[in-house]
Design a protein around this motif. Structure first.
Motif, PDB file in Angstrom:
ATOM      1  N   HIS A  16       0.822  -1.213   0.000  1.00 24.22           N
ATOM      2  CA  HIS A  16       0.000   0.000   0.000  1.00 24.22           C
ATOM      3  C   HIS A  16       0.855   1.262   0.000  1.00 24.22           C
ATOM      4  N   GLU A  17       2.029   1.195   0.610  1.00 28.67           N
ATOM      5  CA  GLU A  17       2.893   2.382   0.691  1.00 28.67           C
ATOM      6  C   GLU A  17       3.365   2.853  -0.676  1.00 28.67           C
ATOM      7  N   PHE A  18       3.278   1.987  -1.689  1.00 29.32           N
ATOM      8  CA  PHE A  18       3.716   2.357  -3.031  1.00 29.32           C
ATOM      9  C   PHE A  18       2.546   2.660  -3.960  1.00 29.32           C
ATOM     10  N   GLN A  19       1.346   2.753  -3.422  1.00 29.81           N
ATOM     11  CA  GLN A  19       0.170   3.043  -4.229  1.00 29.81           C
ATOM     12  C   GLN A  19      -0.238   4.495  -3.984  1.00 29.81           C
ATOM     13  N   PHE A  20       0.019   5.335  -4.978  1.00 30.56           N
ATOM     14  CA  PHE A  20      -0.163   6.774  -4.818  1.00 30.56           C
ATOM     15  C   PHE A  20      -1.400   7.309  -5.546  1.00 30.56           C
ATOM     16  N   HIS A  21      -1.956   6.555  -6.445  1.00 35.51           N
ATOM     17  CA  HIS A  21      -3.135   7.021  -7.161  1.00 35.51           C
ATOM     18  C   HIS A  21      -3.927   5.821  -7.653  1.00 35.51           C
ATOM     19  N   SER A  22      -5.147   6.084  -8.070  1.00 32.41           N
ATOM     20  CA  SER A  22      -6.017   5.016  -8.537  1.00 32.41           C
ATOM     21  C   SER A  22      -5.608   4.551  -9.929  1.00 32.41           C
ATOM     22  N   ILE A  23      -6.026   3.342 -10.259  1.00 32.75           N
ATOM     23  CA  ILE A  23      -5.827   2.810 -11.603  1.00 32.75           C
ATOM     24  C   ILE A  23      -7.199   2.665 -12.240  1.00 32.75           C
ATOM     25  N   PHE A  24      -7.408   3.364 -13.352  1.00 30.61           N
ATOM     26  CA  PHE A  24      -8.717   3.331 -13.999  1.00 30.61           C
ATOM     27  C   PHE A  24      -8.733   2.273 -15.097  1.00 30.61           C
ATOM     28  N   VAL A  25      -9.714   1.399 -15.043  1.00 24.47           N
ATOM     29  CA  VAL A  25      -9.922   0.382 -16.074  1.00 24.47           C
ATOM     30  C   VAL A  25     -11.219   0.715 -16.799  1.00 24.47           C
ATOM     31  N   CYS A  26     -11.131   0.932 -18.096  1.00 22.01           N
ATOM     32  CA  CYS A  26     -12.297   1.311 -18.893  1.00 22.01           C
ATOM     33  C   CYS A  26     -13.331   0.184 -18.874  1.00 22.01           C
ATOM     34  N   PRO A  27     -14.578   0.477 -18.552  1.00 16.43           N
ATOM     35  CA  PRO A  27     -15.605  -0.574 -18.505  1.00 16.43           C
ATOM     36  C   PRO A  27     -15.983  -1.112 -19.881  1.00 16.43           C
ATOM     37  N   VAL A  28     -15.596  -0.391 -20.923  1.00 13.57           N
ATOM     38  CA  VAL A  28     -15.920  -0.828 -22.291  1.00 13.57           C
ATOM     39  C   VAL A  28     -14.805  -1.695 -22.860  1.00 13.57           C
ATOM     40  N   SER A  29     -13.575  -1.176 -22.853  1.00 10.75           N
ATOM     41  CA  SER A  29     -12.453  -1.921 -23.430  1.00 10.75           C
ATOM     42  C   SER A  29     -11.805  -2.891 -22.452  1.00 10.75           C
ATOM     43  N   LYS A  30     -12.101  -2.711 -21.151  1.00  9.68           N
ATOM     44  CA  LYS A  30     -11.520  -3.545 -20.088  1.00  9.68           C
ATOM     45  C   LYS A  30      -9.999  -3.392 -20.002  1.00  9.68           C
ATOM     46  N   GLU A  31      -9.482  -2.268 -20.456  1.00  7.92           N
ATOM     47  CA  GLU A  31      -8.043  -2.010 -20.415  1.00  7.92           C
ATOM     48  C   GLU A  31      -7.753  -0.842 -19.476  1.00  7.92           C
ATOM     49  N   GLN A  32      -6.548  -0.865 -18.888  1.00 11.54           N
ATOM     50  CA  GLN A  32      -6.135   0.233 -18.016  1.00 11.54           C
ATOM     51  C   GLN A  32      -5.836   1.470 -18.852  1.00 11.54           C
ATOM     52  N   SER A  33      -6.104   2.619 -18.268  1.00 13.91           N
ATOM     53  CA  SER A  33      -5.799   3.870 -18.953  1.00 13.91           C
ATOM     54  C   SER A  33      -4.296   4.086 -19.010  1.00 13.91           C
ATOM     55  N   THR A  34      -3.843   4.792 -20.038  1.00 10.87           N
ATOM     56  CA  THR A  34      -2.425   5.130 -20.212  1.00 10.87           C
ATOM     57  C   THR A  34      -2.324   6.596 -20.599  1.00 10.87           C
ATOM     58  N   GLU A  35      -1.115   7.087 -20.794  1.00  6.20           N
ATOM     59  CA  GLU A  35      -0.931   8.479 -21.219  1.00  6.20           C
ATOM     60  C   GLU A  35      -1.520   8.685 -22.618  1.00  6.20           C
ATOM     61  N   GLU A  36      -1.396   7.653 -23.470  1.00  2.00           N
ATOM     62  CA  GLU A  36      -1.940   7.764 -24.818  1.00  2.00           C
ATOM     63  C   GLU A  36      -3.451   7.532 -24.837  1.00  2.00           C
ATOM     64  N   ASN A  37      -3.945   6.832 -23.840  1.00  2.00           N
ATOM     65  CA  ASN A  37      -5.370   6.511 -23.760  1.00  2.00           C
ATOM     66  C   ASN A  37      -5.897   6.894 -22.376  1.00  2.00           C
ATOM     67  N   PRO A  38      -5.956   8.206 -22.097  1.00  2.00           N
ATOM     68  CA  PRO A  38      -6.317   8.661 -20.754  1.00  2.00           C
ATOM     69  C   PRO A  38      -7.808   8.521 -20.462  1.00  2.00           C
ATOM     70  N   PRO A  39      -8.178   8.530 -19.178  1.00  2.00           N
ATOM     71  CA  PRO A  39      -9.602   8.533 -18.816  1.00  2.00           C
ATOM     72  C   PRO A  39     -10.218   9.890 -19.178  1.00  2.00           C
ATOM     73  N   MET A  40     -11.421   9.871 -19.686  1.00  2.00           N
ATOM     74  CA  MET A  40     -12.091  11.091 -20.116  1.00  2.00           C
ATOM     75  C   MET A  40     -13.412  11.242 -19.356  1.00  2.00           C
ATOM     76  N   LEU A  41     -13.629  12.436 -18.807  1.00  2.00           N
ATOM     77  CA  LEU A  41     -14.864  12.734 -18.083  1.00  2.00           C
ATOM     78  C   LEU A  41     -15.921  13.185 -19.074  1.00  2.00           C
ATOM     79  N   MET A  42     -17.061  12.469 -19.094  1.00  2.00           N
ATOM     80  CA  MET A  42     -18.141  12.805 -20.032  1.00  2.00           C
ATOM     81  C   MET A  42     -19.105  13.814 -19.405  1.00  2.00           C
TER      82      MET A  42
END
Length: 386
Positions: free
Chosen positions: A319-345
Motif C-alpha cells: 500500500h505504501e507504493f500506491q499513490f493514485h487510482s488505476i482506472f480500467v475502462c468498462p468498455v475496453s476492459k483495459e487500463q488507462s495510459t498516457e496515450e489513452n487517458p480517462p475522459m470525463l463525459m
C-alpha cells in the motif's frame, strides 16, 4: 523481500560454528591439561632418575591422549559445520538472483532529472557534504544546489526538535502560516502544546499559564477539548510522569509532530514526503522477482519484452507504493495510459479516450453512456487527471 529463510540458514551456520569452536576449545584444553600434568611430573622427579620412569610417564600420556581422541571428536563437529556451510550458498541463490539484467529495459533516462533525484536524496538524509560532492562531480546547475538550502533548513529544525528546542520550528510555521492554512494544518497548535507541556514539567506553573493565554487561547474556538486536557495537566506541575497526563511526555508525540512538520515542509516545497529515490528502490525490489520469473520464461523473446508498453505480468506492490487510482475502462476492459487517458463525459461518468472515439465514430455522432441513459457528445469530454 522475505528474509526469514536466509536468517534461519545463517543462524544455523552460526550455531554449528559456535559448537565446533566450543568443542575444539574443550579438546585443546584437555590436551593442554594432560601435557602440563606430565611435564610437572617429569620436572618433580629431578629430570627422571631412571629412563624407565620417563618412558612410563610418556607412555601414560600417550594413552590419555588416545582416550581423548581429538581427531574423532573434532572430525564429527567439523563435518556438521561444513555441511551447513555448503547448504547456505544454495539458500542465498534461491533468494537472491545474481543477474538482474534480464529484467532490464533499454530506456533513455533524463540524466539531469536522475542527478536531481540522487542529490536531493543526499540532502534529505542530512548528508550535505556527500550531496555537494555528487553535485560537483556531475556538474549540475544551481537549481539542484538550491535544494540544499531548503533541506538544510529542515534538517536544522528537526535536529533542534530532537533536543527539545522548538524555536526554529515555531519560527518556520509562523513565517509560512499563509501557506499552511489552505492545508488545514494544526501543526502550530501541536508545537505550542509540546512547548506548554515542557514548561509544566519543569515546574513553572505561572509561566505555563501565561504561555497558554498567549499561545493556546487563539485556538480555543476550534480545539477546546485538546486545550482543556492541557490545562488539566497544570494540577500536576513538575510531576507529570506520575499523573493521568503522563502520556503527554511520550517521545512518540514528539516523533509524530516532527514527522508532520516534515511532511508540511516538503508539501510547501512541492516535494514528496518520502525520498523519490527510496520509494523507487523499494518498489523496484518488490516488483523485480515476478519480472525475473517472466523473463526466464520469455528467454527467447527479449525483443518483444523491450517493445512492451505495459508490464506483461501483474506486479503487486504494498500500500505504501500506491499513490493514485488505476482506472480500467468498462468498455475496453483495459487500463488507462498516457496515450489513452480517462475522459470525463458530460454526464459525469468516465471512459477511456479510445472507447469514446470508437463509440462516437471518431467524434461524428453522439452515443449513449454505458452507465446511464444520457447521450454524450465526444466534443464535450475532457481528460480526467487523478
Amino acid at each position: 523481500m522475505e528474509l526469514t529463510t536466509i536468517k534461519d540458514g545463517f543462524d544455523h551456520v552460526t550455531k554449528k560454528q559456535k559448537l565446533s569452536s566450543s568443542k575444539a576449545q574443550e579438546v585443546f584444553d584437555l590436551i593442554d591439561k594432560e601435557m602440563k600434568q606430565t611435564l610437572q611430573k617429569l620436572q618433580s622427579s629431578n629430570g627422571c632418575e631412571s629412563q624407565v620412569d620417563c618412558k612410563s610417564s610418556l607412555a601414560e600420556l600417550k594413552v590419555k591422549l588416545k582416550d581423548i581422541a581429538p581427531l574423532s571428536q573434532l572430525e564429527s563437529m567439523q563435518k556438521e559445520l561444513n555441511l551447513a556451510l555448503s547448504k547456505y550458498p544454495k539458500i542465498l541463490e534461491k533468494s537472491f538472483i545474481p543477474d538482474i539484467s534480464k529484467a532490464y529495459r533499454n530506456i533513455d533516462f533524463d540524466t539531469h532529472t536522475i542527478n536531481e533525484i540522487i542529490g536531493s536524496h543526499f540532502y534529505r538524509q542530512g548528508l550535505f557534504e556527500v550531496g555537494d560532492c555528487f553535485i560537483s562531480e556531475t556538474e549540475e546547475s544551481e537549481s539542484v544546489v538550491a535544494m540544499k538550502s531548503q533541506f538544510l533548513e529542515l534538517f536544522r529544525i528537526v535536529e533542534a526538535m530532537k533536543h527539545r528546542n522548538l524555536e526554529p520550528a515555531l519560527n518556520w510555521v509562523v513565517i509560512n502560516s499563509d501557506k499552511l492554512k489552505p492545508n488545514g494544518s494544526d501543526i502550530l497548535l501541536k508545537l505550542h502544546s509540546l512547548q506548554f507541556v515542557e514548561i509544566v514539567q519543569k515546574g513553572n506553573r505561572d509561566r505555563a499559564l501565561q504561555y497558554s493565554k498567549t499561545c493556546l487561547a487563539p485556538f480555543a474556538s476550534n480545539y477546546m477539548a485538546e486545550i482543556q486536557r492541557l490545562m488539566g495537566s497544570l494540577l500536576w506541575t513538575g510531576r507529570l510522569e506520575y499523573s493521568p497526563y503522563s502520556h503527554l511526555l511520550s517521545p512518540a508525540i514528539w516523533d509524530k509532530v516532527t514527522g508532520e512538520l516534515t511532511r508540511q515542509f516538503c508539501n510547501i516545497l512541492g516535494q514528496s514526503y518520502k525520498s523519490p529515490l527510496s520509494v523507487t528502490m523499494g518498489a523496484g525490489i518488490q516488483g523485480l522477482p515476478p519480472l525475473l520469473k517472466f523473463m526466464n520464461v520469455m528467454a527467447g523473446k527479449r525483443q518483444e519484452w523491450q517493445s512492451m508498453k505495459q508490464l506483461p505480468v501483474p506486479v503487486e506492490l504494498n500500500h505504501e507504493f500506491q499513490f493514485h487510482s488505476i482506472f480500467v475502462c468498462p468498455v475496453s476492459k483495459e487500463q488507462s495510459t498516457e496515450e489513452n487517458p480517462p475522459m470525463l463525459m458530460s454526464c459525469g461518468h468516465v471512459l477511456c479516450k479510445q472507447s469514446i472515439t470508437k463509440m462516437s465514430k471518431n467524434g461524428t455522432k453522439a452515443f449513449k453512456c454505458p452507465y446511464c441513459p444520457s447521450d454524450v457528445d465526444s466534443a464535450q469530454c475532457r481528460p480526467l487527471i487523478f
